[in-house]
Design an enzyme around this catalytic site. Structure first.
Site, PDB file in Angstrom:
ATOM      1  CG  ASN A 106       1.876   5.612  -3.298  1.00  0.00           C
ATOM      2  OD1 ASN A 106       1.413   5.282  -2.205  1.00  0.00           O
ATOM      3  ND2 ASN A 106       2.344   6.839  -3.551  1.00  0.00           N
ATOM      4  CG  PHE A 114       1.180   6.691   6.133  1.00  0.00           C
ATOM      5  CD1 PHE A 114       1.824   7.303   5.067  1.00  0.00           C
ATOM      6  CD2 PHE A 114       0.352   7.470   6.932  1.00  0.00           C
ATOM      7  CE1 PHE A 114       1.659   8.665   4.820  1.00  0.00           C
ATOM      8  CE2 PHE A 114       0.172   8.827   6.696  1.00  0.00           C
ATOM      9  CZ  PHE A 114       0.824   9.422   5.633  1.00  0.00           C
ATOM     10  CB  SER A 158      -0.480  10.611   2.506  1.00  0.00           C
ATOM     11  OG  SER A 158      -0.824   9.434   1.781  1.00  0.00           O
ATOM     12  CG  ASN A 214      -2.346   6.854  -1.024  1.00  0.00           C
ATOM     13  OD1 ASN A 214      -3.222   6.899  -1.874  1.00  0.00           O
ATOM     14  ND2 ASN A 214      -1.073   7.069  -1.294  1.00  0.00           N
ATOM     15  CB  THR A 215      -4.058   8.082   5.607  1.00  0.00           C
ATOM     16  OG1 THR A 215      -2.899   7.246   5.514  1.00  0.00           O
ATOM     17  CG2 THR A 215      -4.683   7.929   6.977  1.00  0.00           C
ATOM     18  CE  LYS A 259       6.036  14.853   0.795  1.00  0.00           C
ATOM     19  NZ  LYS A 259       6.762  13.557   0.683  1.00  0.00           N
ATOM     20  CG  ASN A 312       2.321  13.729   0.076  1.00  0.00           C
ATOM     21  OD1 ASN A 312       2.557  12.736  -0.609  1.00  0.00           O
ATOM     22  ND2 ASN A 312       2.205  13.689   1.388  1.00  0.00           N
TER      23      ASN A 312
END
Length: 349
Positions: free
Chosen positions: A115, A119, A184, A186-187, A222, A251
């Protein structure tokens, strides 16, 4: 039942399948008698399963990981399946849409997902209000994961700190514990916040804010599975010295090694965090190292590839107090947390 439904859900693209599944859970979320029936069918309650950590009582060590219910739309429904806790979010101070589609992919051969959602959520304030309205009916500890708003640059750190503080202030009164997501993939640049000096600034700000408000809420961080040993040791030391209550390990990963899915298919999926079975071995290593570094007092939550009793037991034996499931739930279905709980009881006889 899920063995019949899963082929139908997997015939849809993952984003649509998730929306359909969440819609189907609507009646369970809203109707207490229906939740009672689901709980009677799926959940296992036995004092031998209880875990006491961070001043909380978890009826089972098996929890729901953040990411499945980002906006707290179905917390009571998920709890009725037999999870010992649920983690909602990740939420940000500013509401934000997902990264451009396609942003979610299945790797069925590997029991994995990729993915790059980034967020997506309605904002910490709205999500907190939703949790507050139903909290008494959830029945298990509720964690809320907070992350950095996409529009906030990493530099200067003061802006990032204020962004996290805004989310923290919104959720701390309705959460039983809060997880700081700095890992994450993805940021943009988020993982740089795992550096010891940056992390310490953020941890201190949140802990001081809670203290000023006279609130004692467990705060965890995390971490990424892609940290090297020095990176793991560094953030463990900072978390411990700052006074955090625990560490969530781990994560999703940016690694793509050891996959059975053909490499050209994986390449077409592009960037993003990989979750599921291929992550398990690395997550297990990180959990073991984290426990060795933080000692017995801090809570360690093992996440990554947990999808049966064997993987759960391995995490617990490596030093995790609790485990969380995300991808395993998508592949295994609603009965999975109860099945693992029953198998845990059998293993202890």
């Amino acid at each position: 039942m899920y063995s019949v439904l899963r082929p139908l859900l997997f015939s849809m693209n993952p984003t649509r399948a998730h929306a359909v599944a969440m819609r189907a859970l609507g009646p369970v979320e809203r109707l207490a008698p229906l939740r009672g029936l689901v709980r009677a069918s799926c959940a296992v309650r036995d004092p031998r399963l209880e875990v006491r950590a961070m001043g909380l009582v978890f009826p089972s060590p098996v929890g729901l990981a953040a990411g499945l219910d980002k906006n707290a739309e179905r917390p009571r429904a998920f709890a009725s399946f037999g999870f010992g806790h649920i983690e909602l979010g990740t939420v940000t101070a500013q509401a934000q849409a997902p990264n451009p589609a396609p942003n979610l992919f299945r790797l069925p051969i590997d029991h994995a997902l990729i993915n790059r959602l980034g967020f997506p959520n309605e904002g910490a304030g709205i999500v907190a209000a939703r949790v507050g309205a139903c909290k008494k009916d959830i029945g298990v500890p509720v964690g809320i994961s907070i992350g950095k708003s996409r529009s906030v640059p990493l530099d200067p750190i003061e802006g990032v700190k204020e962004d996290y503080l805004a989310s923290f202030r919104a959720v701390r009164r309705v959460a039983d514990f809060v997880v700081i997501n700095v890992s994450s993939p993805n940021t943009k640049d988020l993982r740089a916040m795992q550096a010891a000096d940056v992390a310490r600034t953020l941890f201190d700000a949140l802990l001081e804010d809670a203290a000023r408000a006279g609130e004692r809420i467990p705060i965890l961080v995390k971490i990424a599975p892609d940290l090297d040993d020095d990176g793991i040791d560094g953030i463990c030391e900072v978390a411990k010295s700052a006074g955090l209550s625990g560490i969530v390990a781990t994560n999703t990963t940016i690694a793509r090694s050891g996959l059975a899915t053909p490499a050209d298919e994986v390449e077409r999926m592009g960037a993003g965090g990989l979750s599921g079975r291929p992550l398990f071995a690395r997550s297990l290593e990180v959990v073991e190292r984290v426990r060795a570094r933080v000692g017995p007092s801090m809570c360690v939550i093992g996440v990554g590839g947990v999808d049966d009793v064997d993987s759960t037991l391995a995490m617990l034996r490596a030093g995790a107090d609790l485990v969380q499931i995300f991808t395993g739930f998508i592949y295994g279905g609603p009965r999975l947390p109860g099945t693992i709980a029953r198998d845990l009881l059998t293993s202890r006889q």
